[in-house]
Design an enzyme around this catalytic site. Structure first.
Site, PDB file in Angstrom:
ATOM      1  N   SER A 137       0.811  -1.222   0.000  1.00 52.31           N
ATOM      2  CA  SER A 137       0.000   0.000   0.000  1.00 52.31           C
ATOM      3  C   SER A 137       0.844   1.272   0.000  1.00 52.31           C
ATOM      4  O   SER A 137       0.362   2.337  -0.373  1.00 52.31           O
ATOM      5  CB  SER A 137      -0.938   0.012   1.214  1.00 52.31           C
ATOM      6  OG  SER A 137      -0.202  -0.169   2.419  1.00 52.31           O
ATOM      7  N   ASP A 151      -2.432   6.356  11.831  1.00 53.90           N
ATOM      8  CA  ASP A 151      -1.652   5.888  10.686  1.00 53.90           C
ATOM      9  C   ASP A 151      -0.388   6.729  10.572  1.00 53.90           C
ATOM     10  O   ASP A 151      -0.408   7.856  10.069  1.00 53.90           O
ATOM     11  CB  ASP A 151      -2.482   5.998   9.406  1.00 53.90           C
ATOM     12  CG  ASP A 151      -1.766   5.391   8.197  1.00 53.90           C
ATOM     13  OD1 ASP A 151      -0.575   5.053   8.326  1.00 53.90           O
ATOM     14  OD2 ASP A 151      -2.400   5.265   7.135  1.00 53.90           O
ATOM     15  N   HIS A 153       1.606   5.329   6.333  1.00 57.75           N
ATOM     16  CA  HIS A 153       1.276   5.868   5.011  1.00 57.75           C
ATOM     17  C   HIS A 153       1.465   7.385   5.016  1.00 57.75           C
ATOM     18  O   HIS A 153       1.847   7.968   6.037  1.00 57.75           O
ATOM     19  CB  HIS A 153      -0.165   5.501   4.651  1.00 57.75           C
ATOM     20  CG  HIS A 153      -0.391   4.025   4.537  1.00 57.75           C
ATOM     21  ND1 HIS A 153      -0.874   3.264   5.580  1.00 57.75           N
ATOM     22  CD2 HIS A 153      -0.176   3.164   3.505  1.00 57.75           C
ATOM     23  CE1 HIS A 153      -0.960   1.996   5.203  1.00 57.75           C
ATOM     24  NE2 HIS A 153      -0.532   1.909   3.943  1.00 57.75           N
TER      25      HIS A 153
END
Length: 497
Positions: A239, A473, A476
């Site tokens: 990702s 998060d 990312h």
């Protein structure tokens, strides 16, 4: 009557008169030249030199964002600037001329601390003790103003491009010309749309990476599309690679007047769910694609005791590899999922042939998996047609715990002045060792160290519209944001060939 005396020049007197006139002119000329050179030397030895003109070349336009020193560079330790009253008067006119002008503010490199120390010493000791700039200081520009405090603003006076430039060494520059695209880009999925999810500060999208020894060209969407005209640009990985792929789509969209000329060949909306995507730019007959592959090798299942359990076939390439073949530019990555508990523990997880290892060290398994990938590349990829990149691992910035145990990064709004980790990641070392053994040329897209500074670039609590979950998060990246820089590095490499 007295005789009138006649007046006439004798040869000796004429020569003496001529010599006196010539000597006077020579002395005055020499003195004038010496005086001019001395003034120029004093001017160049003055640290505080501002030029607010808009001319290009060695002149530097100065404009600092309305940020405080503490919030701008993230540290106040050992950062004391003593300015005498007389020198404050000297800056009065400069402060007025700086308001409303544009500038670049630098953070994240040891040169900053060095220049601060030199600047402080000059303020205390005076310029009379200074004999000139050091080699490093000749490369940087002026002292700017943030609020009422003088802050060194590092910018190269003369930019240069070096073919063998080390892109990993440099510093982040605050640049009002960034971001490169609008937050409204339709290719950004919810997980990376920090501003759309409520993040109020915008500075995280305005930092530009500046390599120490060269000028990294600003991304030009039209030129990039020309570079990939009629080609397939393919991202393969986890990702984090999807993060970079979405960034590339948004960057390229800036050169397309009619967004309807870009369409998803599978007709799906980009989401965080599993899926492969291919967008075609009709005007350039090229595609920008992403294929999910967490490990680059095959995720499988095997019977262990009475149950079938997930395993990782570290001796077999991902079964989706047939889709990657034929690409003109391939950008691979894997690292993020190798830090999860299951892969780190390695208990009845890694499989070779019919053998499921009762336990295998994660570094050993990672090396075996990368060797499987390298073998596939050497056998299946034609280097005359396909350019291959491998992106290094992207750092996470969890503080106070891991992603599932209270780790956080929400309070970070500016880059770090120093990186959290000084050790080069073992996964990167393994990747580089394997690349050297391959017969197919692979370019390492090394983004690890420059991304280490950017603790402010993660979604943190802004990875979703509803922030009820306690999980942040910090792996990312927000878009626009840090992955845009990774694509500028990719653009640099593609232009260099």
């Amino acid at each position: 009557m007295e005789r009138q005396r006649s007046f006439s020049f004798k040869p000796t007197r004429l020569l003496l008169f001529s010599f006196t006139i010539f000597s006077s002119i020579l002395f005055l000329s020499t003195f004038t030249i010496w005086l001019t050179d001395s003034a120029s030397s004093i001017h160049h030895k003055t640290l505080l030199h501002f030029n607010t003109s808009s001319s290009v070349g060695d002149s530097v336009s100065v404009n600092l964002p309305p940020l405080t020193v503490q919030s701008l560079i993230g540290f106040t330790k050992n950062f004391t600037v003593k300015v005498s009253t007389s020198r404050n008067n000297r800056f009065a006119s400069t402060q007025k001329s700086l308001s409303g002008s544009k500038s670049e503010t630098v953070v994240g490199h040891h040169v900053l601390a060095s220049t601060v120390n030199n600047f402080t010493a000059m303020q205390e000791n005076g310029n009379s003790t200074r004999r000139g700039f050091s080699k490093e200081e000749k490369k940087v520009a002026v002292v700017g103003l943030v609020g009422k405090t003088q802050v060194p603003v590092l910018k190269k006076i003369k930019e240069k491009r070096v073919k063998g430039c080390d892109l990993t060494k440099g510093y982040w520059v605050f640049d009002e010309r960034y971001p490169l695209y609008s937050k409204a880009c339709s290719f950004i999925d919810e997980g990376f749309d920090c501003e759309g999810n409520g993040r109020l500060d915008r500075n995280y999208s305005k930092w530009r990476w500046h390599p120490k020894d060269c000028d990294l060209p600003r991304f030009n969407a039209t030129k990039m599309l020309e570079l990939i005209r009629g080609k397939r640009l393919v991202f393969v990985g986890d990702s984090i690679n999807r993060n970079q792929w979405e960034s590339m789509l948004c960057m390229l969209l800036g050169a397309i007047k009619d967004p309807k000329r870009v369409y998803e060949t599978h007709g799906r909306k980009i989401t965080k769910e599993k899926g492969n995507y291919s967008f075609r730019f009709l005007d350039y007959q090229c595609t920008v694609e992403y294929y999910v592959s967490h490990f680059l090798v095959h995720e499988s299942k095997a019977r262990i005791g009475q149950k079938r359990r997930p395993t990782l076939r570290i001796d077999a390439i991902d079964h989706g590899s047939s889709r990657w073949r034929g690409a003109d530019i391939l950008i691979f990555n894997t690292a993020h999922w190798w830090s999860h508990y299951k892969t780190k523990a390695g208990i009845y997880y890694y499989q070779e042939g019919s053998l499921v290892h009762p336990q295998l060290n994660v570094s050993t398994a990672f090396r075996k998996a990368l060797m499987t990938w390298a073998s596939w590349v050497d056998k299946r990829i034609d280097p005359r047609k396909t350019r291959i990149f491998f992106r290094s691992s992207a750092p996470s910035h969890f503080r106070g715990g891991n992603w599932n145990s209270g780790g956080h990064c929400a309070e970070a709004t500016h880059p770090l002045n120093e990186t959290l980790s000084t050790a080069y990641p073992e996964k990167n070392i393994i990747i580089e060792e394997i690349m050297k053994q391959m017969k197919t040329p692979v370019t390492l897209l090394n983004i690890t160290s420059l991304s280490e500074y950017r603790i402010d670039g993660h979604p943190s609590i802004y990875g979703r519209k509803t922030r009820s979950s306690s999980i942040q998060d910090c792996s990312h990246w927000c878009l626009p944001g840090v992955p845009d820089t990774w694509n500028e590095l990719l653009y640099f490499h593609l232009q260099s060939t």
